[in-house]
Design an enzyme around this catalytic site. Structure first.
Site, mmCIF file in Angstrom:
data_model
loop_
_atom_site.group_PDB
_atom_site.id
_atom_site.type_symbol
_atom_site.label_atom_id
_atom_site.label_comp_id
_atom_site.label_asym_id
_atom_site.label_seq_id
_atom_site.Cartn_x
_atom_site.Cartn_y
_atom_site.Cartn_z
ATOM 1 N N GLU A 1 0.874 -1.177 0.000
ATOM 2 C CA GLU A 1 0.000 0.000 0.000
ATOM 3 C C GLU A 1 0.906 1.220 0.000
ATOM 4 O O GLU A 1 1.925 1.240 0.705
ATOM 5 C CB GLU A 1 -0.913 -0.006 1.232
ATOM 6 C CG GLU A 1 -1.790 1.211 1.390
ATOM 7 C CD GLU A 1 -2.755 1.391 0.224
ATOM 8 O OE1 GLU A 1 -2.500 2.320 -0.562
ATOM 9 O OE2 GLU A 1 -3.721 0.621 0.114
ATOM 10 N N ASP B 1 5.004 0.573 -4.470
ATOM 11 C CA ASP B 1 4.214 0.075 -5.581
ATOM 12 C C ASP B 1 4.370 -1.444 -5.717
ATOM 13 O O ASP B 1 5.484 -1.960 -5.843
ATOM 14 C CB ASP B 1 4.677 0.771 -6.863
ATOM 15 C CG ASP B 1 3.913 0.306 -8.097
ATOM 16 O OD1 ASP B 1 2.816 -0.238 -7.936
ATOM 17 O OD2 ASP B 1 4.441 0.490 -9.208
ATOM 18 N N ASP C 1 -9.856 0.882 -7.172
ATOM 19 C CA ASP C 1 -10.561 2.040 -7.696
ATOM 20 C C ASP C 1 -11.218 1.692 -9.027
ATOM 21 O O ASP C 1 -10.537 1.285 -9.972
ATOM 22 C CB ASP C 1 -9.566 3.192 -7.885
ATOM 23 C CG ASP C 1 -10.253 4.532 -8.104
ATOM 24 O OD1 ASP C 1 -11.362 4.547 -8.681
ATOM 25 O OD2 ASP C 1 -9.680 5.563 -7.717
ATOM 26 N N LYS D 1 -17.542 -2.391 6.672
ATOM 27 C CA LYS D 1 -18.673 -1.518 7.015
ATOM 28 C C LYS D 1 -19.292 -0.929 5.760
ATOM 29 O O LYS D 1 -20.517 -0.860 5.617
ATOM 30 C CB LYS D 1 -18.201 -0.403 7.959
ATOM 31 C CG LYS D 1 -17.816 -0.876 9.343
ATOM 32 C CD LYS D 1 -17.380 0.294 10.217
ATOM 33 C CE LYS D 1 -16.970 -0.189 11.597
ATOM 34 N NZ LYS D 1 -16.510 0.939 12.455
ATOM 35 N N PHE D 2 -18.443 -0.502 4.825
ATOM 36 C CA PHE D 2 -18.918 0.055 3.572
ATOM 37 C C PHE D 2 -19.725 -0.979 2.794
ATOM 38 O O PHE D 2 -20.799 -0.688 2.252
ATOM 39 C CB PHE D 2 -17.726 0.536 2.745
ATOM 40 C CG PHE D 2 -18.086 1.012 1.371
ATOM 41 C CD1 PHE D 2 -18.570 2.302 1.177
ATOM 42 C CD2 PHE D 2 -17.945 0.182 0.272
ATOM 43 C CE1 PHE D 2 -18.913 2.741 -0.099
ATOM 44 C CE2 PHE D 2 -18.277 0.620 -1.002
ATOM 45 C CZ PHE D 2 -18.764 1.906 -1.181
#
Length: 245
Positions: free
Chosen positions: A99, A126, A149, A225-226
């Site tokens: 990360e 990376d 993403d 949670k999302f």
């Protein structure tokens, strides 16, 4: 290895796309503010769990973790809550986690240190460069990429992580029988993931033949949670699990 398509880098000041770079990146760097607990975690737990990137050194997982065990790579763990939970659920596996965002790295360091999670090591670097320069091919037993993403706008789809060159690179680093587990809550991205993985000759879908092609959520992946909030609103989540043949 397949030559990657060039990826544009946005100019943050103007919003315009800069000249193409002929490299794959596993992230887009965004600003984030470190909390005091995360800052302390770097100081207190960084020496124990953080790894230094070195393009001239190959990793020896047995030395890193003090044991021989299956090695799972997680790419882009966000704030690290799910990563910590998976590592605790699977104590017999080692987890190599990448990360680039400091707050997320600090949050996972805090969890590892306070909960004594010994089967995690972290690169703040990376993942593509770690793969290319520090891990030999056929060295991984699994790869996790959860909720990358989705880059919703059509003109940004080329920035999505899950593209054919990157999947080819991941597949080459898996041992025979090793797996790639992806998850997304954006159906168009799930469809692209399924198409890309299905086209990679080194991989085979573990989902039941004749079905949708998507896998049941493995028990080890916790609901965030999302994700729980999205499920209550009727949103879908798609898991894909492919194995190296």
């Amino acid at each position: 290895m397949t030559t990657p398509e060039p990826t544009p880098a946005p100019n943050e000041a103007t919003g315009e796309e800069a000249p193409y770079r002929r490299t794959i990146k596993s992230y887009v760097l965004r600003a984030g503010r470190m909390g005091p607990g995360q800052t302390r975690a770097f100081e207190q737990f960084g020496p124990r769990f953080l790894l230094a990137y070195d393009a001239n050194r190959k990793l020896n997982p047995a030395d890193l973790f003090g044991r021989d065990a299956p090695l799972i790579m997680e790419i882009g763990f966000g704030m690290g809550g799910a990563t910590a939970a998976i590592a605790q659920t699977r104590p017999d596996d080692n987890f190599l986690c990448c990360e680039v965002h400091e707050p997320g790295v600090g949050a996972l360091l805090k969890l590892c240190g306070e909960q004594n999670i010994e089967n995690i090591r972290i690169f703040r670097h990376d993942a593509v460069e770690v793969l290319d320069n520090m891990l030999p091919e056929q060295s991984l037993d699994g790869v996790h990429v959860f909720f990358p993403d989705p880059w919703h706008k059509s003109r940004h789809h080329k920035r999505r992580l899950i593209q054919a060159p990157f999947v080819n690179r991941l597949a080459g680093h898996l041992k025979p029988g090793g797996y790639i587990h992806l998850a997304t809550d954006w159906e168009p991205y799930a469809e692209q993931m399924l198409e890309v993985l299905s086209a990679e000759p080194m991989l085979a879908n573990t989902a039941e033949a004749g079905g949708s092609g998507y896998a049941e959520k493995p028990d080890y992946r916790p609901l965030t949670k999302f994700e729980n909030r999205g499920i209550k609103l009727g949103h879908g989540v798609w898991d894909l699990v492919f194995k190296r043949v």
